[in-house]
Write a protein that holds these residues in place. Structure first.
Motif, short mmCIF file in Angstrom:
data_model
loop_
_atom_site.label_atom_id
_atom_site.label_comp_id
_atom_site.label_asym_id
_atom_site.label_seq_id
_atom_site.Cartn_x
_atom_site.Cartn_y
_atom_site.Cartn_z
N ASN A 185 -12.71 -27.69 -25.70
CA ASN A 185 -12.18 -27.13 -26.95
C ASN A 185 -11.99 -25.61 -26.88
N ARG A 186 -11.78 -25.07 -25.66
CA ARG A 186 -11.52 -23.64 -25.48
C ARG A 186 -10.01 -23.42 -25.38
N LYS A 187 -9.55 -22.30 -25.91
CA LYS A 187 -8.13 -21.95 -25.92
C LYS A 187 -7.60 -21.84 -24.50
N VAL A 188 -6.42 -22.44 -24.29
CA VAL A 188 -5.70 -22.36 -23.02
C VAL A 188 -4.57 -21.37 -23.22
N THR A 189 -4.42 -20.42 -22.29
CA THR A 189 -3.39 -19.38 -22.45
C THR A 189 -2.32 -19.43 -21.37
N GLU A 190 -2.49 -20.28 -20.38
CA GLU A 190 -1.50 -20.38 -19.30
C GLU A 190 -1.18 -21.84 -19.03
N GLY A 191 0.01 -22.04 -18.47
CA GLY A 191 0.42 -23.39 -18.11
C GLY A 191 1.86 -23.63 -18.50
N ALA A 192 2.31 -24.83 -18.21
CA ALA A 192 3.68 -25.22 -18.53
C ALA A 192 3.89 -25.20 -20.04
N GLN A 193 5.08 -24.83 -20.46
CA GLN A 193 5.37 -24.78 -21.89
C GLN A 193 5.19 -26.15 -22.53
N VAL A 194 5.62 -27.18 -21.84
CA VAL A 194 5.55 -28.52 -22.39
C VAL A 194 4.42 -29.30 -21.73
N GLU A 195 3.49 -29.69 -22.53
CA GLU A 195 2.42 -30.60 -22.13
C GLU A 195 2.14 -31.47 -23.34
N ILE A 196 2.54 -32.72 -23.25
CA ILE A 196 2.44 -33.61 -24.39
C ILE A 196 0.97 -33.94 -24.65
N GLY A 197 0.62 -33.87 -25.92
CA GLY A 197 -0.75 -34.20 -26.30
C GLY A 197 -0.91 -34.13 -27.80
N GLY A 241 10.64 -30.13 -36.16
CA GLY A 241 9.98 -29.77 -34.93
C GLY A 241 9.09 -28.56 -35.05
N LEU A 242 8.50 -28.23 -33.92
CA LEU A 242 7.67 -27.03 -33.81
C LEU A 242 8.57 -25.82 -33.66
N ARG A 243 8.10 -24.71 -34.15
CA ARG A 243 8.83 -23.46 -33.96
C ARG A 243 8.41 -22.82 -32.63
N THR A 244 7.10 -22.76 -32.38
CA THR A 244 6.60 -22.07 -31.18
C THR A 244 5.65 -22.94 -30.37
N ASP A 245 5.48 -22.53 -29.13
CA ASP A 245 4.57 -23.24 -28.23
C ASP A 245 3.15 -22.69 -28.34
N PHE A 246 2.28 -23.07 -27.42
CA PHE A 246 0.87 -22.67 -27.47
C PHE A 246 0.65 -21.20 -27.14
N ARG A 247 1.68 -20.53 -26.65
CA ARG A 247 1.58 -19.08 -26.38
C ARG A 247 2.21 -18.26 -27.51
N ALA A 299 -1.81 -22.65 -41.40
CA ALA A 299 -1.66 -22.70 -39.95
C ALA A 299 -0.20 -22.46 -39.58
N THR A 300 0.02 -21.51 -38.69
CA THR A 300 1.38 -21.19 -38.24
C THR A 300 1.51 -21.25 -36.72
N MET A 301 0.41 -21.45 -36.03
CA MET A 301 0.38 -21.42 -34.57
C MET A 301 -0.12 -22.76 -34.03
N ASN A 302 0.28 -23.07 -32.80
CA ASN A 302 -0.19 -24.26 -32.10
C ASN A 302 -1.03 -23.80 -30.92
N MET A 303 -2.29 -24.09 -30.95
CA MET A 303 -3.19 -23.63 -29.90
C MET A 303 -3.54 -24.80 -28.99
N ARG A 304 -3.27 -24.63 -27.70
CA ARG A 304 -3.65 -25.64 -26.72
C ARG A 304 -5.12 -25.41 -26.37
N VAL A 305 -5.86 -26.50 -26.26
CA VAL A 305 -7.28 -26.41 -25.92
C VAL A 305 -7.58 -27.29 -24.72
N ASP A 306 -8.65 -26.93 -24.01
CA ASP A 306 -9.09 -27.74 -22.87
C ASP A 306 -10.12 -28.77 -23.34
N ALA A 307 -10.69 -29.50 -22.39
CA ALA A 307 -11.65 -30.55 -22.72
C ALA A 307 -12.87 -30.01 -23.44
#
Length: 186
Positions: A158-170, A112-118, A148-156
């Motif tokens: 391709n900009r970094k997302v820094t807030e939101g629910a911990q779990v968002e499947i994608g 599994g993943l160690r950390t989330d997008f934050r 790569a050691t981090m998981n970065m969530r991006v929007d449509a």
């Protein structure tokens, strides 16, 4: 004696591929395994462990109510428990897998993943980091070529997302595996 293993990495490091290979190795030698994946992860259909390389196979799903001890009681003769998306395990489930390994001599190998997008630990990952008898970091690379050691969530866009629910499947459209520097610079 069996162990509790945690094999972790950023996204797209081959965790599911490795799990499928371990299952194949056990089964090729005549041993039975039980494979689990998180009910919440439906990217490839519910109850499938799927590699981006193509191989996939059906798996049992786990959620917060899954009792691994009870499942093992009802199905003796299992040689190994394999868990994909282990970051979604609860603290109690990780403790149960630890108990199974140490009192029933059945290895539990969690991917599994160690950390989330934050950059924050998932509860399951935190408990695995605390209890696992053996941990292995699987490697993948950032677009810049560094590990790569981090998981970065991006929007449509391709900009970094820094807030939101911990779990968002994608998948790749929603997340990128990046190094610490690219994570900070984004």
């Amino acid at each position: 004696m069996a162990k509790l293993f945690f094999r972790y990495a950023a996204m797209n490091a081959g965790k599911s591929t490795a799990l499928l290979q371990v299952a194949y190795n056990y089964e090729e030698r005549g041993h039975r395994v039980r494979i689990f994946t998180a009910a919440v992860d439906d990217r490839y259909g519910r109850g499938n462990v799927t590699s981006r390389l193509g191989p996939q196979r059906p798996a049992e799903v786990f959620d917060g109510e899954t009792d691994f001890r009870q499942l093992l009681d009802a199905d003796p003769g299992i040689a190994c428990i394999l868990v994909d998306e282990a970051q979604f395990l609860s603290k109690a489930q990780v403790w149960a897998l630890h108990e199974i390994a140490h009192t029933r001599n059945v290895p539990a190998i969690c991917y599994g993943l160690r950390t989330d997008f934050r950059g924050e630990l998932f509860s399951g990952s935190a408990t695995l980091l605390a209890l696992a008898d053996e941990m292995d970091e699987m490697k993948t690379i950032c677009d810049c070529g560094r590990k790569a050691t981090m998981n970065m969530r991006v929007d449509a866009g391709n900009r970094k997302v820094t807030e939101g629910a911990q779990v968002e499947i994608g998948g790749n459209a929603r997340y990128r595996a990046v190094c610490g520097r690219c994570f900070r610079q984004a």
